[in-house]
Design a protein around this motif. Structure first.
Motif, PDB file in Angstrom:
ATOM      1  N   ALA A  70      11.235 -12.285  -1.160  1.00  0.00           N
ATOM      2  CA  ALA A  70      11.170 -11.176  -0.201  1.00  0.00           C
ATOM      3  C   ALA A  70      11.319  -9.818  -0.862  1.00  0.00           C
ATOM      4  O   ALA A  70      10.814  -8.820  -0.345  1.00  0.00           O
ATOM      5  N   GLU A  71      11.990  -9.748  -1.996  1.00  0.00           N
ATOM      6  CA  GLU A  71      12.174  -8.474  -2.673  1.00  0.00           C
ATOM      7  C   GLU A  71      10.966  -8.134  -3.541  1.00  0.00           C
ATOM      8  O   GLU A  71      10.244  -9.023  -3.996  1.00  0.00           O
ATOM      9  N   ARG A  72      10.774  -6.847  -3.787  1.00  0.00           N
ATOM     10  CA  ARG A  72       9.739  -6.427  -4.728  1.00  0.00           C
ATOM     11  C   ARG A  72      10.130  -6.862  -6.131  1.00  0.00           C
ATOM     12  O   ARG A  72      11.324  -6.894  -6.456  1.00  0.00           O
ATOM     13  N   PRO A  73       9.164  -7.199  -6.985  1.00  0.00           N
ATOM     14  CA  PRO A  73       9.508  -7.644  -8.334  1.00  0.00           C
ATOM     15  C   PRO A  73      10.221  -6.553  -9.110  1.00  0.00           C
ATOM     16  O   PRO A  73       9.861  -5.369  -9.028  1.00  0.00           O
ATOM     17  N   GLY A  74      11.236  -6.944  -9.862  1.00  0.00           N
ATOM     18  CA  GLY A  74      12.032  -5.986 -10.611  1.00  0.00           C
ATOM     19  C   GLY A  74      11.256  -5.346 -11.737  1.00  0.00           C
ATOM     20  O   GLY A  74      10.523  -6.021 -12.472  1.00  0.00           O
ATOM     21  N   VAL A 129       3.811 -10.155   2.067  1.00  0.00           N
ATOM     22  CA  VAL A 129       4.797  -9.805   1.044  1.00  0.00           C
ATOM     23  C   VAL A 129       4.276 -10.191  -0.343  1.00  0.00           C
ATOM     24  O   VAL A 129       4.371  -9.408  -1.301  1.00  0.00           O
ATOM     25  N   LEU A 130       3.726 -11.386  -0.451  1.00  0.00           N
ATOM     26  CA  LEU A 130       3.210 -11.847  -1.734  1.00  0.00           C
ATOM     27  C   LEU A 130       2.103 -10.935  -2.248  1.00  0.00           C
ATOM     28  O   LEU A 130       2.087 -10.561  -3.429  1.00  0.00           O
ATOM     29  N   CYS A 131       1.182 -10.553  -1.380  1.00  0.00           N
ATOM     30  CA  CYS A 131       0.074  -9.687  -1.809  1.00  0.00           C
ATOM     31  C   CYS A 131       0.585  -8.352  -2.336  1.00  0.00           C
ATOM     32  O   CYS A 131       0.105  -7.848  -3.360  1.00  0.00           O
ATOM     33  N   GLU A 132       1.544  -7.763  -1.637  1.00  0.00           N
ATOM     34  CA  GLU A 132       2.081  -6.489  -2.111  1.00  0.00           C
ATOM     35  C   GLU A 132       2.809  -6.668  -3.447  1.00  0.00           C
ATOM     36  O   GLU A 132       2.673  -5.846  -4.357  1.00  0.00           O
ATOM     37  N   ASN A 133       3.564  -7.742  -3.580  1.00  0.00           N
ATOM     38  CA  ASN A 133       4.266  -7.994  -4.843  1.00  0.00           C
ATOM     39  C   ASN A 133       3.289  -8.215  -5.989  1.00  0.00           C
ATOM     40  O   ASN A 133       3.525  -7.773  -7.118  1.00  0.00           O
ATOM     41  N   GLY A 299      -8.515  -2.688   5.703  1.00  0.00           N
ATOM     42  CA  GLY A 299      -7.397  -2.504   6.616  1.00  0.00           C
ATOM     43  C   GLY A 299      -6.094  -3.098   6.146  1.00  0.00           C
ATOM     44  O   GLY A 299      -5.071  -2.967   6.813  1.00  0.00           O
ATOM     45  N   ALA A 300      -6.115  -3.810   4.995  1.00  0.00           N
ATOM     46  CA  ALA A 300      -4.889  -4.432   4.508  1.00  0.00           C
ATOM     47  C   ALA A 300      -3.913  -3.359   4.060  1.00  0.00           C
ATOM     48  O   ALA A 300      -4.292  -2.355   3.491  1.00  0.00           O
ATOM     49  N   SER A 301      -2.671  -3.557   4.351  1.00  0.00           N
ATOM     50  CA  SER A 301      -1.648  -2.602   3.929  1.00  0.00           C
ATOM     51  C   SER A 301      -0.476  -3.368   3.357  1.00  0.00           C
ATOM     52  O   SER A 301      -0.434  -4.581   3.386  1.00  0.00           O
ATOM     53  N   GLY A 302       0.489  -2.646   2.831  1.00  0.00           N
ATOM     54  CA  GLY A 302       1.656  -3.289   2.269  1.00  0.00           C
ATOM     55  C   GLY A 302       2.472  -3.990   3.340  1.00  0.00           C
ATOM     56  O   GLY A 302       2.366  -3.706   4.537  1.00  0.00           O
ATOM     57  N   ALA A 303       3.321  -4.913   2.896  1.00  0.00           N
ATOM     58  CA  ALA A 303       4.160  -5.640   3.832  1.00  0.00           C
ATOM     59  C   ALA A 303       5.172  -4.692   4.463  1.00  0.00           C
ATOM     60  O   ALA A 303       5.715  -3.808   3.817  1.00  0.00           O
TER      61      ALA A 303
END
Length: 458
Positions: A70-74, A129-133, A299-303
């Motif tokens: 769930a968190e963004r990659p460090g 979430v995965l796509c944004e990460n 139209g895709a956007s960040g989580a």
């Protein structure tokens, strides 16, 4: 720029480094893959340096990013992976579609580490979430990224997509490449009833960077993706089915434990090569480079923050049940959760035994049961060296079972040598009425151990 054909490879491990070099020299291995976290950019193993000098491609394979979490990659983890890619001159880097940690700010709870790759729920929230990460990772890495499908013992309730559809949309939205593990497809067939051929039919085969092949073992109706057994015929059949549909640029044999003879390794590579050579999928396909985010769906956007929090709560609840003994979330198979929980604890004991081999030497047959008791009350929080120290403190505190005076002295000396800010001098003072060297501001563990040692040592 396009990346060249890889060919047939093998996972490089220190235990089989000499065998891998011999196979490469004999023309039986074209490239290798190394676990990214196990190599240091400034001090690459001599074996990998020799392989590179021979022109053997080395690909770093990460296991700790947790892009499905769930968190963004460090940023620190991404920078470390980028450094390894540059140090090895790698044409790409690979990671997993998995989550490996939970808790933290999104849940307001203590952080937990799995020490293992856990499955991502195939839901819209998880995919967003995965796509944004993935896009964050692509922007931070100097070479293309490929992601691997993982094996799973447990299935999430209320999933919204099949594995093939989930991977296809991930590729469409991010342009990321795929590392397809056919052994993991077989594992999910046995453990979760998923059809590997249906998954292959749904895959965007043009996006496959390379393929993993590995062995496992079935126990009590559960397939364990052990990487410590020969590749079974069933996995080779899934590999053959893939090569009927496409001809990816590379295929690689993974072996992580219980290493066989050099001849057996060569035999497994030869069997894989025969399947590849018999494939009817056409010439090797080399995926073109796609800039990060360039393939995002219209139209895709960040989580959203809400999606990340919902995912965090679900993943943390599952992870807590697995490593901290909290109630199993509704909808999960309790028996499978128990199997997975025991497997995680056993894996943790095995890794600590490798990081600190003196502990099983000192404790002997008592090491494993003592560690499993420790793992049941101390969830993994990250860092196996810290875990080894905490386990030794637990054992010395009397909670790891009863040990004789000789074992207690050895265990105490081991802990004392490694718990301070620097190694002790060769001649160590006896501990009669004095505090042994330690941090200037001792931790509660240090203080407890000081008092324990005073009471137990002569």
């Amino acid at each position: 720029m396009e990346h060249s054909y890889l060919g047939t490879g093998i996972g490089w491990r220190p235990e089989i480094a000499a065998a891998v070099e011999a196979l490469a020299e004999a023309g039986r291995v074209d490239w290798v893959e190394a676990v990214a976290e196990n190599v240091c950019p400034g001090a690459l193993p001599d074996s990998l340096l020799r392989l590179r000098e021979r022109g053997v491609t080395v690909v770093p394979h990460g296991v700790s990013l947790g892009l499905g979490g769930a968190e963004r990659p460090g940023a620190d983890r991404l920078a470390a992976l980028a450094q390894r890619a540059q140090a090895l001159g790698a044409p790409l880097v690979t990671e997993h579609i998995a989550f490996v940690r939970g808790g933290g700010e999104l849940t307001g709870s203590a952080r937990l580490e799995a020490g293992h790759l856990l499955p991502v729920p195939r839901t819209r929230d998880a995919l967003d979430v995965l796509c944004e990460n993935v896009r964050i990772a692509q922007d931070a890495l100097p070479v293309p990224l490929a992601l691997e499908n993982i094996a799973a013992l447990v299935a999430w309730p209320d999933e919204e997509m099949s594995e093939g559809a989930f991977l296809a949309e991930l590729v469409e939205r991010t342009g990321v490449r795929l590392l397809i593990d056919v052994a993991n497809l077989h594992t999910n067939h046995v453990n979760r009833g998923e059809d590997p051929l249906a998954a292959l039919d749904a895959l965007p085969v043009h996006a496959i960077a390379y393929v993993h092949v590995a062995g496992g073992v079935e126990k009590d109706g559960v397939w364990h993706d052990s990487h410590a057994h020969p590749v079974p015929e069933a996995v080779l059949e899934v590999l053959a089915a893939l090569y009927e549909r496409a001809c990816p640029p590379g295929v690689l044999l993974e072996r992580d434990d219980d290493f066989p003879s050099d001849g057996e390794l060569a035999g497994e590579l030869a069997a894989i090569r025969r399947v590849v050579d018999a494939g009817t999928g056409g010439r090797p396909e080399v995926p073109p480079d796609v800039p990060a985010g360039a393939a995002a769906a219209p139209g895709a956007s960040g989580a959203s923050g809400a999606a990340r929090q919902r995912l965090a709560l679900r993943q943390t609840a599952l992870l807590s049940a697995l490593v901290a003994g909290t109630p199993v979330p509704e909808g999960f198979d309790r028996t499978r959760i128990g199997v997975q929980s025991r497997a995680l604890a056993a894996k943790r004991a095995g890794v600590v035994a490798k990081v600190a081999p003196e502990l099983p030497e000192i404790l002997g047959a008592a090491y494993r049961p003592a560690f499993l008791r420790y793992a049941a009350v101390r969830p993994f929080a990250g860092g196996y060296r810290r875990d080894a120290l905490d386990f030794a403190a637990y054992a010395l505190d009397g909670r790891g079972g009863t040990h004789g005076p000789a074992v207690t002295r050895q265990l105490a000396a081991w802990w004392r040598e490694r718990s301070g800010p620097a190694p002790l001098p060769a001649r160590r003072p006896r501990l009669r009425g004095r505090v042994f060297p330690g941090p200037r501001q001792p931790s509660h563990v240090f203080i407890r151990m000081r008092d324990t040692l005073r009471s137990k040592l002569p």
